[in-house]
Design a protein around this motif. Structure first.
Motif, PDB file in Angstrom:
ATOM      1  N   PRO A 181       0.661  -1.517  -0.160  1.00 21.69           N
ATOM      2  CA  PRO A 181       0.543   0.399  -0.490  1.00 21.69           C
ATOM      3  C   PRO A 181       1.077   1.468   0.250  1.00 21.69           C
ATOM      4  N   ASN A 182      -0.033   2.184  -0.839  1.00 24.84           N
ATOM      5  CA  ASN A 182       0.378   3.669  -0.684  1.00 24.84           C
ATOM      6  C   ASN A 182      -0.446   4.468  -0.621  1.00 24.84           C
ATOM      7  N   PRO A 183      -0.793   4.881   0.927  1.00 23.57           N
ATOM      8  CA  PRO A 183      -1.359   5.670   1.117  1.00 23.57           C
ATOM      9  C   PRO A 183      -1.930   6.918   0.875  1.00 23.57           C
ATOM     10  N   GLY A 184      -0.036   7.313   0.516  1.00 27.01           N
ATOM     11  CA  GLY A 184      -0.123   9.073   0.653  1.00 27.01           C
ATOM     12  C   GLY A 184       0.187   8.885  -0.862  1.00 27.01           C
ATOM     13  N   PHE A 185       0.270   8.506  -1.545  1.00 25.32           N
ATOM     14  CA  PHE A 185       0.196   8.868  -2.941  1.00 25.32           C
ATOM     15  C   PHE A 185      -0.214  10.147  -3.905  1.00 25.32           C
ATOM     16  N   LEU A 186      -1.827   9.892  -3.110  1.00 23.05           N
ATOM     17  CA  LEU A 186      -2.593  11.079  -4.268  1.00 23.05           C
ATOM     18  C   LEU A 186      -2.338  12.490  -3.173  1.00 23.05           C
ATOM     19  N   HIS A 187      -2.098  12.023  -1.764  1.00 20.98           N
ATOM     20  CA  HIS A 187      -1.812  13.756  -0.976  1.00 20.98           C
ATOM     21  C   HIS A 187      -0.718  13.803  -0.904  1.00 20.98           C
ATOM     22  N   HIS A 188       0.214  13.532  -1.771  1.00 15.98           N
ATOM     23  CA  HIS A 188       1.332  13.668  -2.322  1.00 15.98           C
ATOM     24  C   HIS A 188       1.162  14.877  -3.913  1.00 15.98           C
ATOM     25  N   ASP A 223       5.044  22.735   9.189  1.00 15.60           N
ATOM     26  CA  ASP A 223       4.359  23.263   8.232  1.00 15.60           C
ATOM     27  C   ASP A 223       3.325  23.058   8.585  1.00 15.60           C
ATOM     28  N   ASN A 224       3.052  21.141   8.711  1.00 16.01           N
ATOM     29  CA  ASN A 224       1.006  21.277   8.777  1.00 16.01           C
ATOM     30  C   ASN A 224       0.579  20.723   9.912  1.00 16.01           C
ATOM     31  N   GLY A 225       0.172  21.204  10.629  1.00 16.51           N
ATOM     32  CA  GLY A 225      -0.403  21.687  12.027  1.00 16.51           C
ATOM     33  C   GLY A 225      -1.694  20.685  11.619  1.00 16.51           C
ATOM     34  N   LEU A 226      -2.367  20.644  11.141  1.00 14.63           N
ATOM     35  CA  LEU A 226      -3.442  20.732   9.809  1.00 14.63           C
ATOM     36  C   LEU A 226      -4.140  18.859  10.102  1.00 14.63           C
ATOM     37  N   PRO A 227      -2.883  17.639  10.626  1.00 16.91           N
ATOM     38  CA  PRO A 227      -3.231  16.534   9.995  1.00 16.91           C
ATOM     39  C   PRO A 227      -4.199  15.565   9.969  1.00 16.91           C
ATOM     40  N   GLN A 228      -4.164  14.491   9.180  1.00 10.39           N
ATOM     41  CA  GLN A 228      -5.561  14.089   9.214  1.00 10.39           C
ATOM     42  C   GLN A 228      -5.233  12.336   9.135  1.00 10.39           C
ATOM     43  N   PRO A 229      -6.183  11.569   9.199  1.00 10.26           N
ATOM     44  CA  PRO A 229      -5.038  10.179   9.316  1.00 10.26           C
ATOM     45  C   PRO A 229      -5.018   9.881   7.927  1.00 10.26           C
ATOM     46  N   TYR A 230      -4.938  10.281   7.414  1.00 10.41           N
ATOM     47  CA  TYR A 230      -4.752  10.052   5.813  1.00 10.41           C
ATOM     48  C   TYR A 230      -3.681  11.136   5.369  1.00 10.41           C
ATOM     49  N   THR A 231      -2.993  11.637   6.469  1.00  8.66           N
ATOM     50  CA  THR A 231      -1.466  12.922   6.184  1.00  8.66           C
ATOM     51  C   THR A 231      -0.810  11.671   6.389  1.00  8.66           C
TER      52      THR A 231
END
Length: 641
Positions: free
Chosen positions: A188-195, A511-519
């Motif tokens: 799995p590469n769950p972060g692909f789209l978010h990149h 930079d990202n202080g708003l992470p979600q499970p997909y982050t």
């Protein structure tokens, strides 16, 4: 075509799925942009109906609570460095997939995408989509990047970017037809789209028709040699990389998919960007976006941004402005009557954070800063309430560096961890370390006899940082630590940190202080030299061990293990569990000493500019500053800027 019988975790299609010929029946007659009318009349540019994709992205602005606008006008904004013209790629925020205002992924450049078990990603392109120069945008542009750039040893010696590797393996990439691209991993590469939705996107495609003239596998050797000589570079690869700068945005000839394209040759004090005639987005009334014709970006000294904004010289400005500028901006707002100052939230985990360098070259300081008791002592010796009161009028939130309240992972206990003002505890911890000997001024002595003078290097770009360090100087002196502040140029600072020359530095929090499970929580693990507390560990990870140092502290290794757990997780619950454990490690280990978070960000907006949110979040990732708020939908009253 998509197969509905396949196991799909996420399937997203654009708003308009009908061919434009059918869609046009429901839309008013398309009107040519006045900006491009002369070129169309001269036959140098096709009419708008032939420029947009067969299935454009149609935006229902009323459904978003926004007004429909008109085309026209020039928007003025400022940056403080010539290289920051790349902010137009950030602000424009045309991405294969992008976040909406609720930070949910939506297709943008893509018509749609299909995800199977986070392993197979099918990207569907828009038929008839074109680059800004009119050349077709197809799967061939993805194929060119994958085969001729990312996997070419001379153009990419390290191979494809890290996010393309899962468990050390690259994906199988295929191009079934002109509008379909498939990436398939074994794991799995769950972060692909978010990149792909980042403020600085990886650009897994290239304008191949343009770049092939600079590639040895495609170009005429003699012509290519002439180009290399003309550009005064050493090789064709250097030439290709010089012109292949989609993020830097400084090659005006390089085709783009952004809403505005660079129209300035070379580096100028004022950079002009003009509307992309082939842009893929329309409003639901059939008007091609962006509404604004041109953006003029002036490069000014950092100290002039607030003054020039106060004088009404910016139509839209947030970069280069800080909390301390609010009074002068409010005064200019009242006196001039040409703009309003909105106060947005900020998306960074901390406004100010001090980073002890665990990879410092100085062996004495390295050993001390690796002792968690020293980092905790430095943290609890800081009077954050005084800083918040003196610099932010108590409008920020004092505390340690952690995620913000808008994240599901926020825990008040983590913001409070080692963030209380307790000089007695700080003295106790430093005594336990063995730093008990002091000089005549009460400054502790290091094990080698030197005074305990901790040099904190800054980028010298934010007055509130220097002001905060002045307060901390007094706090630390009370516990026997002398703080020495050293302002430097940003690039020099980073290079010194990366090399281990710097003992400690100060910057924003994550930079990202708003992470979600997909982050992806990669930025919480030692995977990147940019995290200033462990640059050499990050170098080691980024280069596969070819440079830097391997992490040799158990908590850091545990962070890498938890990152791996997130990457291989199959449910949001498992990913969330990894996130929470990593945040607890950071709170306990104090790798970054957060000071305050959530200070308001002033955003100057012309009274004639519409669709700019009065309330928003100024964040790099996720959000791309103005990008998530869709700057291509901003417009001037009557189309006049």
């Amino acid at each position: 075509m998509f197969d509905a019988k396949k196991p799909v975790l996420a399937l997203a299609l654009a708003v308009a799925l009908l061919p434009f010929s059918a869609l046009a029946e429901a839309l008013p007659q398309l009107k040519e942009s006045a900006f491009w009318q002369q070129e169309v009349d001269a036959g140098d540019l096709p009419p708008v109906a032939e420029r947009i994709p067969e299935t454009p992205l149609v935006v229902d602005l009323e459904a978003k609570g926004r007004a429909y606008g008109v085309q026209g006008g020039a928007l003025n904004t400022m940056v403080t460095r010539s290289k920051d013209i790349r902010q137009m790629v950030v602000y424009g925020y045309a991405r294969l997939v992008g976040y909406d205002a609720d930070y949910k992924l939506q297709p943008d450049i893509l018509l749609g995408y299909e995800v199977e078990n986070n392993r197979r990603f099918t990207l569907q392109l828009r038929p008839g989509h074109h680059w800004s120069d009119g050349s077709p945008f197809t799967s061939a542009d993805f194929e060119y990047w994958w085969k001729d750039v990312a996997n070419h040893p001379q153009l990419s010696p390290a191979g494809p970017p890290d996010f393309m590797r899962v468990e050390g393996e690259l994906p199988e990439v295929s191009f079934p037809d002109a509008t379909t691209v498939v990436f398939e991993w074994t794991h799995p590469n769950p972060g692909f789209l978010h990149h792909l939705a980042q403020a600085r996107p990886p650009f897994i495609y290239r304008p191949s028709a343009y770049l092939k003239q600079f590639h040895a596998d495609y170009a005429d050797p003699a012509a290519l040699a002439d180009e290399v000589d003309y550009a005064r570079v050493k090789s064709w690869a250097a030439l290709h990389n010089k012109y292949d700068n989609m993020y830097q945005f400084d090659n005006f000839e390089l085709p783009t998919l952004q809403p505005w394209m660079n129209a300035t040759v070379g580096k100028k004090i004022r950079q002009l960007f003009v509307r992309n005639p082939y842009y893929h987005r329309l409003d639901a009334k059939g008007v091609q976006l962006p509404y604004i014709d041109t953006v003029e970006m002036e490069i000014v000294s950092g100290g002039l941004v607030a003054a020039k904004s106060n004088a009404g010289e910016a139509d839209l400005q947030a970069r280069g402005l800080g909390f301390r500028d609010i009074p002068i901006l409010r005064k200019g707002e009242k006196d001039g009557g040409t703009y309003k100052t909105h106060l947005w939230g900020t998306g960074t985990a901390s406004q100010i954070a001090i980073y002890p360098n665990l990879n410092a070259n100085d062996p004495v300081w390295r050993a001390l800063l690796r002792d968690v008791r020293v980092r905790r002592a430095l943290s609890v010796a800081i009077n954050r309430a005084a800083i918040n009161r003196a610099l932010y009028f108590n409008l920020a939130k004092a505390g340690a560096m952690t995620v913000l309240e808008q994240s599901p992972f926020f825990d008040p206990a983590l913001r409070a961890a080692w963030a209380q003002f307790d000089p007695d505890l700080a003295n106790q911890l430093l005594d336990e370390v063995g730093l008990t000997e002091k000089d005549g001024y009460g400054i502790r002595k290091l094990p080698d006899g030197r005074r305990m003078e901790l040099i904190i290097e800054t980028a010298g770009e934010r007055q509130e940082v220097e002001n905060a360090l002045q307060i901390i100087t007094d706090d630390w002196r009370d516990v026997g630590v002398k703080l020495v502040m050293r302002p430097l140029d940003r690039d020099i600072l980073r290079n010194r940190v990366f090399s281990g020359t710097t003992t400690a530095s100060v910057w924003y929090g994550w930079d990202n202080g708003l992470p979600q499970p997909y982050t992806s929580p990669a930025y919480l693990a030692p995977t990147d030299q940019v995290f200033l507390a462990w640059p050499k560990w990050g170098q080691y990870y980024q280069t596969g061990g070819a440079a830097g140092e391997a992490p040799d502290m158990e908590p850091a290794q545990h962070l890498l293990d938890l990152l791996h757990d997130w990457e291989t997780a199959t449910t949001d619950e498992e990913r969330s569990a990894a996130w929470r454990q990593m945040l607890k490690i950071h709170a306990d280990q104090v790798y970054g000493i957060g000071i305050v978070a959530g200070a308001p960000q002033p955003v100057v907006v012309s009274n004639r500019l519409r669709n700019v949110p009065e309330r928003g979040i100024w964040a790099w990732d996720p959000g791309a500053h103005f990008g998530v708020h869709r700057m291509d939908e901003f417009f001037f009253v009557d189309g006049e800027g």
